[in-house]
Design a protein around this motif. Sequence first.
Motif, PDB file in Angstrom:
ATOM      1  N   LYS A  56       2.583  37.977  43.136  1.00 40.35           N
ATOM      2  CA  LYS A  56       3.244  38.193  44.419  1.00 40.35           C
ATOM      3  C   LYS A  56       4.384  39.175  44.256  1.00 40.35           C
ATOM      4  O   LYS A  56       5.270  38.985  43.413  1.00 40.35           O
ATOM      5  N   TYR A  89       4.779  31.099  53.294  1.00 42.88           N
ATOM      6  CA  TYR A  89       4.573  30.584  51.939  1.00 42.88           C
ATOM      7  C   TYR A  89       5.863  29.927  51.465  1.00 42.88           C
ATOM      8  O   TYR A  89       6.938  30.523  51.483  1.00 42.88           O
ATOM      9  N   SER A 146      12.687  24.996  47.829  1.00 46.83           N
ATOM     10  CA  SER A 146      12.322  26.209  48.562  1.00 46.83           C
ATOM     11  C   SER A 146      13.087  26.274  49.876  1.00 46.83           C
ATOM     12  O   SER A 146      13.510  25.251  50.430  1.00 46.83           O
ATOM     13  N   THR A 184       1.685  26.033  50.380  1.00 41.33           N
ATOM     14  CA  THR A 184       2.214  26.044  49.005  1.00 41.33           C
ATOM     15  C   THR A 184       1.454  27.005  48.109  1.00 41.33           C
ATOM     16  O   THR A 184       1.773  27.126  46.926  1.00 41.33           O
ATOM     17  N   SER A 185       0.442  27.662  48.631  1.00 37.29           N
ATOM     18  CA  SER A 185      -0.225  28.753  47.915  1.00 37.29           C
ATOM     19  C   SER A 185       0.125  30.063  48.609  1.00 37.29           C
ATOM     20  O   SER A 185       0.187  30.109  49.837  1.00 37.29           O
ATOM     21  N   PRO A 186       0.351  31.134  47.839  1.00 37.50           N
ATOM     22  CA  PRO A 186       0.742  32.399  48.451  1.00 37.50           C
ATOM     23  C   PRO A 186      -0.295  32.872  49.465  1.00 37.50           C
ATOM     24  O   PRO A 186      -1.501  32.685  49.310  1.00 37.50           O
ATOM     25  N   GLY A 241       0.788  26.676  43.351  1.00 40.35           N
ATOM     26  CA  GLY A 241       1.967  27.254  43.964  1.00 40.35           C
ATOM     27  C   GLY A 241       3.200  27.180  43.106  1.00 40.35           C
ATOM     28  O   GLY A 241       4.302  27.532  43.559  1.00 40.35           O
ATOM     29  N   GLN A 242       3.068  26.761  41.854  1.00 41.48           N
ATOM     30  CA  GLN A 242       4.217  26.672  40.962  1.00 41.48           C
ATOM     31  C   GLN A 242       4.486  28.021  40.311  1.00 41.48           C
ATOM     32  O   GLN A 242       3.555  28.748  39.929  1.00 41.48           O
ATOM     33  N   LEU A 243       5.775  28.345  40.200  1.00 43.28           N
ATOM     34  CA  LEU A 243       6.161  29.609  39.578  1.00 43.28           C
ATOM     35  C   LEU A 243       5.857  29.551  38.079  1.00 43.28           C
ATOM     36  O   LEU A 243       6.292  28.634  37.384  1.00 43.28           O
ATOM     37  N   THR A 257       0.258  39.958  47.982  1.00 42.96           N
ATOM     38  CA  THR A 257      -0.236  39.078  46.919  1.00 42.96           C
ATOM     39  C   THR A 257      -1.596  39.558  46.422  1.00 42.96           C
ATOM     40  O   THR A 257      -2.443  39.983  47.227  1.00 42.96           O
ATOM     41  N   PHE A 266       2.317  33.011  40.160  1.00 45.68           N
ATOM     42  CA  PHE A 266       2.222  31.609  40.545  1.00 45.68           C
ATOM     43  C   PHE A 266       0.854  31.071  40.147  1.00 45.68           C
ATOM     44  O   PHE A 266      -0.143  31.807  40.143  1.00 45.68           O
ATOM     45  N   PRO A 282       7.001  27.962  48.057  1.00 44.39           N
ATOM     46  CA  PRO A 282       6.617  27.513  46.716  1.00 44.39           C
ATOM     47  C   PRO A 282       6.995  26.057  46.474  1.00 44.39           C
ATOM     48  O   PRO A 282       7.958  25.534  47.045  1.00 44.39           O
TER      49      PRO A 282
END
Length: 647
Positions: free
Chosen positions: A631, A462, A468, A549-551, A598-600, A640, A594, A464
């Motif tokens: 996560k 993963y 990263s 880009t996704s957990p 995939g953004q925090l 997750t 997230f 993000p």
Amino acid sequence: VLFEWEQIPEADHYQIQITEDSDFSNPIVNTDDNTLAYIEKDALDWNSTYYWRTRPIYTSGVSGSWTDSFSFTTGSSLSSTTATFIDESQSQSGVTVFGAFFNYFSAAVDQTGKEIWNSGDNDFVYYSTSDVGDVFGCYLLPGAENNLPGIEISFRGEIIWEEPNDEFLHHDIIRLPNGNYLGIVETSSLGPIPIGGWTASFQGLGFQADGVTVEFPWVGDKLVEWDKDTKDVVWSWNVFDHFNMSDYDQFGGTWTEAYLSLHYDWTHVNAVIFDEDESDIYISTRHLSRITKIDYPSGEVLWNLGHQMTSGDVNMGTDLGFSFQHSLQKLENGNILTFDNGNLAPEFRGTDEPVSRAIEISVDGSDASLVWSYELPADLFGFASGNTQKLENGNVLITTVGGGGRSLEVNPGGSLVWEGLYNLSLPDGAVYRAHRIPGLFPAAYSVMIDNFVESGDDVGIYVPIGSSDISYTLNNEGGYPLVLSCHISDNEGWFGSQTTELTLEPNATETISFTGNVSAVNGGNPIILTVVPIHHPERSKTISVDGFTSPLAIDEDLIPNSFRLDEPYPNPFNPATIIQYSIYNEQNILLQVFNISGQLVETLVNGTASAGQHSILWSSGQISTGIYFIKMSTDLHCQTRKVLYLK
């Protein structure tokens, strides 16, 4: 034997079994390993078939499935070596590798004398090993005019490089710092037959033998540098251009041999080394009892050291008395170590009989002096071949054809601490050289992808969106320092084209990381790491992993009891949900939220948490309706959970 296997997602370590039974009912090796490679040094024997397999072990203690069973068969032992410790505490650890002429084989033994490698049916004769583990020698090519082609090999049986065999190579081949190869080849020219006790014999064959008439073939030597890629000759140095033919052996019987063979073995260069610090070449010339320093690439002779002859070209060391010497080693202090065969010791040193010795010579300007020596007993006199090697602990390994072929490890005080007997005697065999080396695998290493997980059909890591990192753990399994060049690239251009270089010491582990600018992608983006050992490019590795880009969720069966992230409740939620997690011992925790891209969104915990169960209330705040990922990460694992926020 080196065993290697593939990385399994979420594995903490691996179990390897080796057995002689195909059903693995009685493993002779059953051990755990934290890397992706394992070297077995003790349990295997010759003339045997073995089976092996591995399986992952997860942090929870759960075992994964065994791999398929692999098998291999060992050949036959070729040597009859025995070894004796006189003082094990003073002996340099490692493996002793040696080559033998006339029965044309090479072998490696451990310090107990157990044979752990040999050249099989390849007729390979070992010459030397470089500081980075390059292995050089020759092999017998029956029926060929040039019947001993020089090669570089690995102990795994690979031929790394072979010279073109346009000329007769003998005694030595090395690799230069520029990657090219340098060897000693035979060359010849006509010359006179000097006046001596042999004069009448040659005149009886119809020669003038007057010391003036140019009428007889002299065999000399030439240094040749081959381009590593094209194998073209790019540099050479010829003894006929730089030595004076008024210099020749008068005492060692070489002219008597010339009468029988109808050619004169004039120089018999038997060792070459390259000093990178000074860009100089050193050669040992047996039949002139001379060591020569040559400037590279000009070819200028900087000095000659040894027995003075008619030309007066020897600059220093004329009183050292060495003769018919073999092997050269330039030491860190600048001194030169060689094996004085001592064939002419009675003439040069006044001894009653020929005496062999190891000698260390200090060269200071135009002065050479003997700073250390070890004289072999009379029964170990080595009339030909042999060598010396200064070991890491300061001891010297001395190899002689005398006494059935032996290597003696001697400490600086002159005490014998280890002895190896090769049981090789002429005419059936003769040890050529032997060296103590750290191990048989100079480029045995593994590369593991950090945070490598499997989630359904998705296998990868993963990363993000935004800035990263991706990291890898590298392990050096061998006994040599390993210089690695690591280059990363990926299909989406997240990491651009980055390269880093590192040196891994023996048995060391190091983590490398690369920072990229990650953009959203559907599915996985292949990220490729290419690792090239600088001195052993044939052992390069390419590691490919998909970046998501996704957990990625981890299989809960593999999560240890000491680490648990519960299902948030309520779920779906509005306006808040409770997040509970449990840890067995105090450790660093990172708990983050997230969005589906995939953004925090928010960091809930980032620090040390005590052992036990913990609860956090997460309020939705200003977020939009949709799916979010909770996560939780520790130093070793992550887990997750998915939640749905409804307005």
